[in-house]
Design an enzyme around this catalytic site. Structure first.
Site, short mmCIF file in Angstrom:
data_model
loop_
_atom_site.label_atom_id
_atom_site.label_comp_id
_atom_site.label_asym_id
_atom_site.label_seq_id
_atom_site.Cartn_x
_atom_site.Cartn_y
_atom_site.Cartn_z
N ARG A 119 1.05 -25.22 -38.04
CA ARG A 119 -0.35 -25.63 -38.02
C ARG A 119 -0.61 -26.44 -39.28
O ARG A 119 0.25 -26.55 -40.15
CB ARG A 119 -1.33 -24.46 -37.84
CG ARG A 119 -0.93 -23.10 -38.29
CD ARG A 119 -0.79 -22.97 -39.78
NE ARG A 119 -1.94 -23.53 -40.46
CZ ARG A 119 -1.96 -23.96 -41.70
NH1 ARG A 119 -0.85 -23.90 -42.45
NH2 ARG A 119 -3.02 -24.46 -42.27
N GLN A 178 -5.59 -18.00 -42.61
CA GLN A 178 -4.65 -18.92 -43.27
C GLN A 178 -4.71 -18.79 -44.79
O GLN A 178 -3.70 -18.98 -45.47
CB GLN A 178 -4.97 -20.38 -42.90
CG GLN A 178 -4.64 -20.76 -41.47
CD GLN A 178 -5.85 -20.61 -40.57
OE1 GLN A 178 -6.70 -19.77 -40.79
NE2 GLN A 178 -5.91 -21.41 -39.53
N ASP A 212 -8.99 -32.37 -40.99
CA ASP A 212 -8.22 -32.54 -39.75
C ASP A 212 -8.51 -33.87 -39.09
O ASP A 212 -7.70 -34.38 -38.32
CB ASP A 212 -8.51 -31.39 -38.79
CG ASP A 212 -7.81 -30.13 -39.26
OD1 ASP A 212 -8.38 -29.45 -40.14
OD2 ASP A 212 -6.69 -29.87 -38.80
#
Ligand code: MRU
Length: 340
Positions: free
Chosen positions: A48, A196, A237
């Protein structure tokens, strides 16, 4: 810079993916030998982070071209593989960007000898990996100049080597500053629901030897109010043409809090995370993930049976809240819109 943590390794015939779902307690590699394997590891978040997803997808295209060699219509097989990979996750533009580039630049004539196409796409994936490394190194060097002795830098999610092919983005900036001797410390948010921050960033900070404290996401405002935070830096992102950007859920509230408390707020991303086809962040697709991630903690159900959840994986921060955008081309500041 601390370089040892790697997310992806190309063996020459397969892609090895460090299984980030199991970190920090188990170090297991998943061997991808097909495009479908790569789709699965992206979708299931074994790999990821926007830049890492992009590089993995480029190798997914290389594997598809290898699989296509014995198919009746090799070109169609590669096109179908491209569509499959692009569906794995919707928000990080690096994924679509890498797949489209592989077809446009890596193997512009898919109708040619399939063995040649496979060799070209494999080489191109290597080029994309190397490019990612270079871009992150460049942006980390620019970003390191933002920090001074005594700074405590807040960050969310994971943006280090594990989220990229190498070096990291926001984390790369922090690490580059620390490695050149700037005395900084970090406050890392745990980043519910996927953790995360707790599972990956804490691991990277320990690994790099950077002093830090981990907090839960809800503690960010109080930490700022107590004067514990001097700067915030996060990843991205997808950045729209006006500078609005999508990043891990929780980023937007950090930006609002930072403005209220007069704290500088940066995002750091390679130019591969820009999507100039979108005029504003309102057009960025936001991934919705399964409600079980919110209803459970570390795999254990915590909400009563019958409860339902909302689970957007990202949010969108308007450009007005940004002090600057750190990229491999330098640091952009207001007014955003001229990216050369
Ligand atoms: O859902 P994830 O873990 O892929 O989300 C990652 C992030 O939001 C990162 O901040 C972003 O991809 C930049 S990584 C260098």
């Amino acid at each position: 810079m601390s370089e040892e943590l790697r997310s992806l390794l190309w063996t020459g015939s397969s892609l090895r993916v460090l299984d980030q779902v199991r970190l920090p307690f188990e170090w297991a590699w998943i061997e991808c030998t097909s495009c479908r394997d790569v789709y699965d590891v992206i979708k299931n978040m074994n790999v990821r982070g926007a830049p890492a997803i992009g590089v993995a997808a480029a190798y997914g295209m290389a594997l598809a071209a290898r699989e296509a060699i014995n198919r009746p219509d090799p070109a169609q097989f590669v096109y179908d593989a491209a569509e499959l990979l692009k569906r794995a996750r919707p928000t990080a533009v690096n994924l679509t960007w890498a797949v489209n580039r592989s077809i446009r630049e890596g193997a512009p004539d898919l109708g040619r000898d399939p063995e040649a196409v496979a060799a070209e796409l494999t080489e191109f994936a290597g080029t994309m990996a190397h490019e990612d490394e270079e871009r992150n190194l460049a942006l980390s060097t620019f970003g390191a100049t933002l920090f001074e002795d005594g700074d405590t830098v807040m960050t969310i999610c994971n943006t280090g080597a594990l989220a990229t092919y190498r070096y990291g983005t926001a984390f790369g900036c922090i690490d580059a500053a620390f490695q050149k001797g700037t005395r900084i410390s970090v406050i890392a948010l745990e980043t519910r629901p996927y953790l995360q921050g707790a599972r990956l960033t804490a691991l990277e900070l320990v690994h790099a030897g950077i002093p830090f404290r981990l907090i839960t996401d809800g503690m960010a405002g109080f930490a700022m109010e107590r004067g514990m935070v001097s700067k915030v830096i996060v990843g991205a992102d997808r950045i729209a043409a006006n500078g609005d950007f999508a990043n891990k859920i929780g980023t937007y509230q950090l930006a609002v809090l930072a403005q209220y408390h007069g704290i500088q707020f940066y995002t750091a991303a390679p130019m591969s995370s820009f999507d100039f086809s979108l005029s504003s962040g309102a057009q960025i697709p936001v991934e919705q993930r399964d409600e079980s991630e919110v209803l459970c903690f570390a795999g254990q159900r915590v909400a009563a049976e019958g409860a339902h959840a909302w689970n957007p994986s990202f949010d969108v921060t308007p450009n007005e809240l940004l002090t600057g955008i750190v990229t491999d081309r330098g640091i952009f500041r207001h007014p955003f819109g001229r990216w050369e």
